[in-house]
Write a protein that holds these residues in place. Structure first.
Motif, PDB file in Angstrom:
ATOM      1  N   ILE A   1       0.832  -1.207   0.000  1.00 12.38           N
ATOM      2  CA  ILE A   1       0.000   0.000   0.000  1.00 12.38           C
ATOM      3  C   ILE A   1       0.868   1.259   0.000  1.00 12.38           C
ATOM      4  CG2 ILE A   1      -1.637   1.347   1.388  1.00 12.38           C
ATOM      5  CD1 ILE A   1      -2.964  -1.296   2.172  1.00 12.38           C
ATOM      6  N   LYS A   2       1.993   1.206   0.713  1.00 11.62           N
ATOM      7  CA  LYS A   2       2.910   2.347   0.725  1.00 11.62           C
ATOM      8  C   LYS A   2       3.463   2.613  -0.671  1.00 11.62           C
ATOM      9  CE  LYS A   2       6.992   4.171   3.093  1.00 11.62           C
ATOM     10  NZ  LYS A   2       8.061   3.894   4.094  1.00 11.62           N
ATOM     11  N   GLY A   3       3.862   1.526  -1.365  1.00 13.81           N
ATOM     12  CA  GLY A   3       4.370   1.675  -2.730  1.00 13.81           C
ATOM     13  C   GLY A   3       3.300   2.175  -3.687  1.00 13.81           C
ATOM     14  N   PHE A   4       2.065   1.671  -3.513  1.00 11.83           N
ATOM     15  CA  PHE A   4       0.937   2.085  -4.358  1.00 11.83           C
ATOM     16  C   PHE A   4       0.627   3.569  -4.153  1.00 11.83           C
ATOM     17  CE2 PHE A   4      -3.851   1.980  -5.049  1.00 11.83           C
ATOM     18  CZ  PHE A   4      -3.757   1.966  -6.440  1.00 11.83           C
TER      19      PHE A   4
ATOM     20  N   THR B   1      -2.002 -12.450   1.439  1.00 10.76           N
ATOM     21  CA  THR B   1      -1.178 -11.285   1.117  1.00 10.76           C
ATOM     22  C   THR B   1      -1.541 -10.834  -0.290  1.00 10.76           C
ATOM     23  OG1 THR B   1       0.581 -12.764   0.357  1.00 10.76           O
ATOM     24  CG2 THR B   1       0.725 -11.963   2.639  1.00 10.76           C
ATOM     25  N   PRO B   2      -1.216  -9.599  -0.661  1.00 10.66           N
ATOM     26  CA  PRO B   2      -1.634  -9.085  -1.974  1.00 10.66           C
ATOM     27  C   PRO B   2      -1.222  -9.967  -3.153  1.00 10.66           C
ATOM     28  CG  PRO B   2      -0.731  -7.323  -0.640  1.00 10.66           C
ATOM     29  CD  PRO B   2      -0.499  -8.579   0.126  1.00 10.66           C
ATOM     30  N   ASP B   3      -0.033 -10.551  -3.088  1.00 12.25           N
ATOM     31  CA  ASP B   3       0.458 -11.353  -4.211  1.00 12.25           C
ATOM     32  C   ASP B   3      -0.135 -12.759  -4.246  1.00 12.25           C
ATOM     33  OD1 ASP B   3       1.901 -11.644  -1.811  1.00 12.25           O
ATOM     34  OD2 ASP B   3       3.523 -12.691  -2.839  1.00 12.25           O
ATOM     35  N   LYS B   4      -0.869 -13.155  -3.195  1.00 11.72           N
ATOM     36  CA  LYS B   4      -1.447 -14.506  -3.145  1.00 11.72           C
ATOM     37  C   LYS B   4      -2.934 -14.521  -3.499  1.00 11.72           C
ATOM     38  CE  LYS B   4       2.419 -16.370  -1.732  1.00 11.72           C
ATOM     39  NZ  LYS B   4       3.216 -17.166  -2.693  1.00 11.72           N
ATOM     40  N   ILE B   5      -3.534 -13.359  -3.619  1.00 15.53           N
ATOM     41  CA  ILE B   5      -4.967 -13.278  -3.912  1.00 15.53           C
ATOM     42  C   ILE B   5      -5.251 -13.692  -5.358  1.00 15.53           C
ATOM     43  CG2 ILE B   5      -6.836 -11.599  -4.305  1.00 15.53           C
ATOM     44  CD1 ILE B   5      -6.148 -10.271  -1.730  1.00 15.53           C
ATOM     45  N   LYS B   6      -6.281 -14.512  -5.511  1.00 11.39           N
ATOM     46  CA  LYS B   6      -6.690 -15.011  -6.831  1.00 11.39           C
ATOM     47  C   LYS B   6      -8.041 -14.400  -7.226  1.00 11.39           C
ATOM     48  CE  LYS B   6      -3.154 -17.808  -6.610  1.00 11.39           C
ATOM     49  NZ  LYS B   6      -1.909 -17.437  -7.305  1.00 11.39           N
TER      50      LYS B   6
ATOM     51  N   TYR C   1      -3.811  -3.688  -8.608  1.00 15.25           N
ATOM     52  CA  TYR C   1      -3.197  -4.876  -9.212  1.00 15.25           C
ATOM     53  C   TYR C   1      -2.482  -4.555 -10.527  1.00 15.25           C
ATOM     54  CZ  TYR C   1      -4.453  -8.079  -5.598  1.00 15.25           C
ATOM     55  OH  TYR C   1      -4.496  -8.719  -4.383  1.00 15.25           O
ATOM     56  N   LYS C   2      -2.928  -3.530 -11.209  1.00 19.22           N
ATOM     57  CA  LYS C   2      -2.169  -3.066 -12.378  1.00 19.22           C
ATOM     58  C   LYS C   2      -0.803  -2.545 -11.942  1.00 19.22           C
ATOM     59  CE  LYS C   2      -5.993  -1.807 -15.457  1.00 19.22           C
ATOM     60  NZ  LYS C   2      -6.732  -0.682 -16.093  1.00 19.22           N
ATOM     61  N   TYR C   3      -0.785  -1.860 -10.800  1.00 18.92           N
ATOM     62  CA  TYR C   3       0.477  -1.354 -10.243  1.00 18.92           C
ATOM     63  C   TYR C   3       1.401  -2.505  -9.873  1.00 18.92           C
ATOM     64  CZ  TYR C   3       3.439  -0.268  -6.234  1.00 18.92           C
ATOM     65  OH  TYR C   3       4.491  -0.223  -5.355  1.00 18.92           O
ATOM     66  N   LEU C   4       0.858  -3.528  -9.177  1.00 16.86           N
ATOM     67  CA  LEU C   4       1.688  -4.676  -8.782  1.00 16.86           C
ATOM     68  C   LEU C   4       2.255  -5.401  -9.994  1.00 16.86           C
ATOM     69  CD1 LEU C   4      -0.344  -6.280  -5.810  1.00 16.86           C
ATOM     70  CD2 LEU C   4       1.625  -4.723  -5.703  1.00 16.86           C
TER      71      LEU C   4
ATOM     72  N   PRO D   1      -4.993 -10.851 -11.045  1.00 17.01           N
ATOM     73  CA  PRO D   1      -6.231 -11.559 -10.689  1.00 17.01           C
ATOM     74  C   PRO D   1      -7.491 -10.722 -10.890  1.00 17.01           C
ATOM     75  CG  PRO D   1      -5.125 -10.795  -8.713  1.00 17.01           C
ATOM     76  CD  PRO D   1      -4.208 -10.480  -9.856  1.00 17.01           C
ATOM     77  N   ALA D   2      -7.330  -9.398 -10.996  1.00 17.21           N
ATOM     78  CA  ALA D   2      -8.498  -8.514 -11.125  1.00 17.21           C
ATOM     79  C   ALA D   2      -8.890  -8.268 -12.576  1.00 17.21           C
ATOM     80  CB  ALA D   2      -8.213  -7.184 -10.433  1.00 17.21           C
ATOM     81  N   GLU D   3      -8.095  -8.763 -13.511  1.00 20.14           N
ATOM     82  CA  GLU D   3      -8.312  -8.439 -14.925  1.00 20.14           C
ATOM     83  C   GLU D   3      -9.667  -8.904 -15.434  1.00 20.14           C
ATOM     84  OE1 GLU D   3      -5.725  -8.498 -19.060  1.00 20.14           O
ATOM     85  OE2 GLU D   3      -5.207  -9.861 -17.448  1.00 20.14           O
TER      86      GLU D   3
END
Length: 299
Positions: free
Chosen positions: A7-10, A47-52, A84-87, A97-99
Motif C-alpha cells: 500500500i505504501k508503494g501504491f 497477502t496481496p500477491d497470493k490473492i486469486k 493490481y495493475k500497479y503490482l 487476478p483482477a483483470e
C-alpha cells in the motif's frame, strides 16, 4: 509481500506517477483497506500477491453483504484493479487476478438540478449587509457560472484570475489545469469581494493568493461551503437536497439544454471522458412533452 509495503508503494505510485490529488489518493487507499480487512478475515490470511480471482469475487460478495450500493462497490473495484495493475507493473505479480473481474451493474442516477429561479433565489437570499455577504455571493455566482468542484473553488487563486479576458484557470483532478470562461455577474461579484471587502482582511501568512478567505484570513474549507448552501436552501424553503456539486450539475445541464456543444461542456467541466458528460443530456419530462406537442406532426 505484506500489505503495508504494498500500500505504501501504491500510494507513492499514485502521487508521483499518476499525479493524483491527496483526496483521490486517500479514497483509493480507503477502498484498498477494505480488501485488506477481507484478507485478514479469511481462514488463511491472504497477502496481496497470493490473492486469486476467486478471492476477489468473494470479496465483492462480502462488501455487497455489508450493504454497500452497487455504485460504491464499483468504485472500490476500480481502486482494486488499479492496485493490481500497479503490482503487475512493478513485477510483484505475474498474473493480474483482477483483470477478469466484472463490475456490479449500476444504474446511472440523474443528478438533482436547480432551476434558474432556484439559483436566483439562493443568491438573493444572501444577506449583503453582513461582512461575509459579498464573499458568499461571489462563491455562488462562480459555482454556477463556472461549474467548479468545491475543492476547485476553495483552491482558487488570485494569480489564476484573468478577469480582463473573462477566464479563470482551475486546478482540477490529478492536478490538471484548465481554462474556464467566467460570466459577467460572477465577475462583478468577484471584483466586489476582492476590491471592497477582502482588501480589509488581515491575511494569514501563506494564504495571500487564495481568493476566498474567512474572517481570520485563512482559506475556506469544503465543509463551510456545504454548510453555506444548506443554510441558504433552508432560508428559501427549497425542498431539494442540494450541495455545492448541485451548482456544477445545474451549470452543465442548463448549458446542454440551451444547445451547447457537449465537447465544450466536457472541456469546461474537466471530464476526461465524454461519457461522463453525457449524463447532462437528460431533459425534464415537461420539456420533452412540449417538444413533442410543438414539432411532431401527429401530436
Amino acid at each position: 509481500m505484506d500489505w503495508g509495503t504494498a500500500i505504501k508503494g501504491f500510494t507513492s505510485y499514485l502521487k508521483l506517477e499518476r499525479g493524483m490529488a491527496a483526496n483521490s489518493i486517500n479514497a483509493y487507499i480507503s477502498d484498498l483497506d477494505k480488501l485488506q480487512q477481507f484478507s485478514v478475515n479469511e481462514e488463511v490470511i491472504l497477502t496481496p500477491d497470493k490473492i486469486k480471482l476467486a478471492d476477489l469475487r468473494r470479496f465483492l460478495t462480502w462488501i455487497s453483504e455489508l450493504g454497500m450500493l452497487p455504485t460504491s462497490q464499483a468504485r472500490i473495484l476500480s481502486g482494486v484493479k488499479s492496485f493490481y495493475k500497479y503490482l503487475l507493473l512493478e513485477d510483484e505479480i505475474k498474473i493480474n487476478p483482477a483483470e477478469l473481474l466484472e463490475s456490479p451493474k449500476t444504474r446511472r442516477k440523474l443528478p438533482d438540478v436547480l432551476s434558474k429561479t432556484d439559483v436566483d433565489n439562493l443568491i438573493n437570499a444572501i444577506d449583503l449587509s453582513k461582512p461575509d455577504g459579498a464573499r458568499n455571493k461571489a462563491i455562488l455566482e462562480i459555482l454556477y457560472s463556472c461549474g467548479l468542484r468545491v475543492s476547485e473553488l476553495t483552491e482558487l487563486r488570485i494569480s489564476n484570475l484573468y478577469l480582463e479576458i473573462e477566464f479563470i484557470k482551475v486546478l482540477g483532478k490529478g492536478s490538471k489545469e484548465r481554462l474556464v470562461p467566467i460570466g459577467r455577474p460572477a465577475t462583478k461579484a468577484l471584483e466586489i469581494w476582492l476590491n471592497e471587502v477582502r482588501v480589509h482582511i488581515s491575511i494569514k501568512k501563506g494564504e495571500e493568493d487564495f481568493v476566498f478567505l474567512n474572517r481570520r484570513g485563512s482559506r475556506l474549507t469544503r465543509v463551510y461551503i456545504f454548510m453555506l448552501i444548506k443554510q441558504l436552501a433552508e432560508t428559501i424553503g427549497l425542498k431539494k437536497k442540494i450541495s455545492p456539486h448541485t451548482f456544477r450539475h445545474s451549470f452543465a445541464t442548463h448549458l446542454v439544454e440551451g444547445g451547447a456543444d457537449l465537447r465544450a461542456v466536457q472541456e469546461m467541466l474537466g471530464h476526461e471522458s465524454i461519457t461522463t458528460t453525457e449524463i447532462y443530456t437528460h431533459l425534464d419530462n415537461d420539456y420533452l412533452k412540449s417538444t413533442i406537442r410543438q414539432y411532431h406532426p401527429r401530436s
